[in-house]
Design a protein around this motif. Structure first.
Motif, short mmCIF file in Angstrom:
data_model
loop_
_atom_site.label_atom_id
_atom_site.label_comp_id
_atom_site.label_asym_id
_atom_site.label_seq_id
_atom_site.Cartn_x
_atom_site.Cartn_y
_atom_site.Cartn_z
N ILE A 205 26.38 18.91 8.18
CA ILE A 205 27.49 18.23 8.14
C ILE A 205 28.41 18.26 9.19
CG2 ILE A 205 29.49 17.97 6.49
CD1 ILE A 205 26.87 17.24 5.10
N THR A 244 21.83 13.70 3.32
CA THR A 244 22.36 15.10 3.22
C THR A 244 21.98 15.69 1.57
OG1 THR A 244 24.52 14.54 1.89
CG2 THR A 244 24.37 14.23 4.63
N ILE A 254 30.95 11.40 5.04
CA ILE A 254 31.30 11.45 6.37
C ILE A 254 32.61 10.42 6.83
CG2 ILE A 254 30.91 12.11 8.96
CD1 ILE A 254 29.53 13.89 6.75
N ASP A 265 29.93 24.75 7.13
CA ASP A 265 29.01 23.99 6.38
C ASP A 265 27.95 24.84 6.29
OD1 ASP A 265 26.46 22.09 7.83
OD2 ASP A 265 27.00 21.87 5.64
N GLN A 268 23.26 22.23 4.54
CA GLN A 268 22.01 21.67 4.91
C GLN A 268 21.17 22.68 5.37
OE1 GLN A 268 22.44 18.63 3.90
NE2 GLN A 268 21.80 17.78 5.76
#
Length: 280
Positions: A205, A244, A254, A265, A268
């Motif tokens: 992210i 994502t 985003i 983040d 992910q």
């Protein structure tokens, strides 16, 4: 009775899977300094419309001159169709009218990862074909160095083709990504930009926010690609796909003014590419 001499075995190929990122560039510097025993660096370009443009500029402006100066072989490879001789670009394949290819690691509406073959088709097989052309076989495999550092040891799995033996020099030397940055800077080189397709769903992210800030036109193209691929799925009666794990459109997720703090983040991490061919 004289015996027939056994034919000399060809020397084993020793090659680095070069991603033109921080880790593989650090390995080039280490090779130039004689600290690792590799002379050949193979970069599989998935397509000029797919690779992050600053990565291609770094390859031309810094990696290539450095390799030439230090007597290292740096080769750019591309996916070429055997029957037609056509050079393929991953972005073009995904966006071709009528294409149903996912290819890249999208996130499905049910939370599961989508099918993907980008790394296998555009990197693993491309480099494998070149290694075989140079003489790598199951009986005399090439030794392949992959740039995974100590802080990303979870990505190391030693998956290999029959004609390969995988090794991780940065792990053997106990080096982290910060060490790679120092090694590159000590060589008088700028630090390479992130190495991956600009639209890769494995971006963190934080990286998506960085792309929106620094490369707004590319970020917009990534949003459009996500929308194109999602529409293709919904037109087939399937659920929407996303880039994502939040399973929200990039354009909504985003947004300006909501940047995450560095390292905040962890969303992910479960989807990170574990091949070592990308993001190194």
């Amino acid at each position: 009775m004289p015996t027939t001499p056994t034919p000399a075995r060809p020397p084993s190929i020793r090659s680095v899977n070069f991603g033109c990122g921080q880790q593989s560039m650090a390995m080039m510097v280490l090779a130039a300094r004689g600290e690792i025993d590799f002379n050949t660096f193979l970069f599989a370009n998935v397509g000029d419309r797919s690779e992050y443009p600053p990565t291609l500029r770094y390859f031309d402006e810094h990696a290539t001159p450095y390799a030439e100066k230090h007597g290292l072989e740096l080769v750019m490879l591309r996916r070429v169709m055997v029957r037609t001789g056509e050079t393929q670009d991953l972005y073009d394949e995904i966006t071709r009218p009528g294409s149903k290819a996912q290819k890249i690691p999208v996130k499905l509406s049910n939370g599961n990862p989508g099918s993907r073959s980008c790394t296998a088709d555009y990197k693993v097989r491309v480099i494998g074909r070149e290694l075989k052309r140079r003489g790598a076989t199951a009986e005399n495999p090439a030794t392949i160095a992959i740039g995974i550092s100590l802080d990303e040891i979870h990505r190391a799995n030693r998956k290999a083709q029959p004609h390969e033996v995988i090794t991780y020099p940065l792990l053997e030397l106990g080096l982290r990504r910060t060490d790679c940055v120092r090694i590159i800077q000590d060589a008088g080189l700028p630090v390479p930009p992130p190495s991956a397709c600009w639209y890769c769903p494995n971006h963190s992210i934080e990286e998506w926010h960085r792309l929106r800030r620094s490369e707004p036109e590319l970020f917009e193209k990534a949003c459009q690609l996500e929308e194109l691929m999602s529409k293709r799925e919904t037109d087939q009666g399937k659920g929407a796909i996303h880039f994502t794990n939040y399973r929200r459109p990039l354009r909504d997720l985003i947004r300006p003014g909501v940047d995450l703090l560095p390292l905040a983040d962890d969303d992910q991490s479960d989807g990170a590419c574990d091949s070592g061919y990308c993001m190194t």
